[in-house]
Design an enzyme around this catalytic site. Sequence first.
Site, short mmCIF file in Angstrom:
data_model
loop_
_atom_site.label_atom_id
_atom_site.label_comp_id
_atom_site.label_asym_id
_atom_site.label_seq_id
_atom_site.Cartn_x
_atom_site.Cartn_y
_atom_site.Cartn_z
N SER A 41 40.99 -24.20 60.23
CA SER A 41 41.77 -25.39 60.59
C SER A 41 41.01 -26.69 60.36
CB SER A 41 42.22 -25.32 62.05
OG SER A 41 41.13 -25.45 62.93
N LYS A 97 38.63 -29.78 67.03
CA LYS A 97 39.50 -30.63 66.23
C LYS A 97 38.89 -32.03 66.15
CE LYS A 97 42.68 -27.34 66.18
NZ LYS A 97 42.95 -26.53 64.97
#
Length: 212
Positions: A41, A97
């Site tokens: 990701s 993230k």
Amino acid sequence: MTEKKPKSSLRENIEAILIAIIIAMFIRTFIVQAFKIPSGSMLETLQIGDQILVNKFIYGVKIPFTGGKTLIRVKDPQKGDIIVFIYPVDPTKDFIKRVIATGGDTLEIINKKLYVNDKLIKNQPYAIYKSTELIPGNFGPRDNLRKIKVPDNKLFVMGDNRDNSLDSRFWGFVDLKAVRGKALIVYWSWNKDRLVPMWNSVRWNRIGHILR
């Protein structure tokens, strides 16, 4: 006057091991912790198999077993920071993230274009879009997200691999109390798809890579 009985070598070794364990636990809890990247990701910034060190002190020393209560806060996460946090959907997992917006900011996505406080965000070389498909907002939030405002003490985060990241677009905001720390450096990287010969599986060029 009686002489003090010298410690046995076994006792000295046990004490040394206990002290080492206490120091290691202190460092892991309050200063720096290692994490392994299990998914793509955050490509291309982070590769699957990267092992990173995370600064746990920079966003404040969190007291264990207090629900994220902070004792010493150096600063809050800033836009662009790569952070490790407790996954809101499953608190047993940690996610990594990039911070896109902080408390008080507005955010909107129109056909993959990101707007923060009504300004188009450009110059993000780390943001990767690999799919040419555009998903309408009524089918999903990946490429189109209505304007929202980030609440105080919350963060909106996204993966750098924008077309393949489970992030705030899908499950919402990250609470500041859930932030574990800021990603600092890749200290080891292992490509599990290239195990033979063994030395070819190590990504030597990534060791020591500073994360930005």
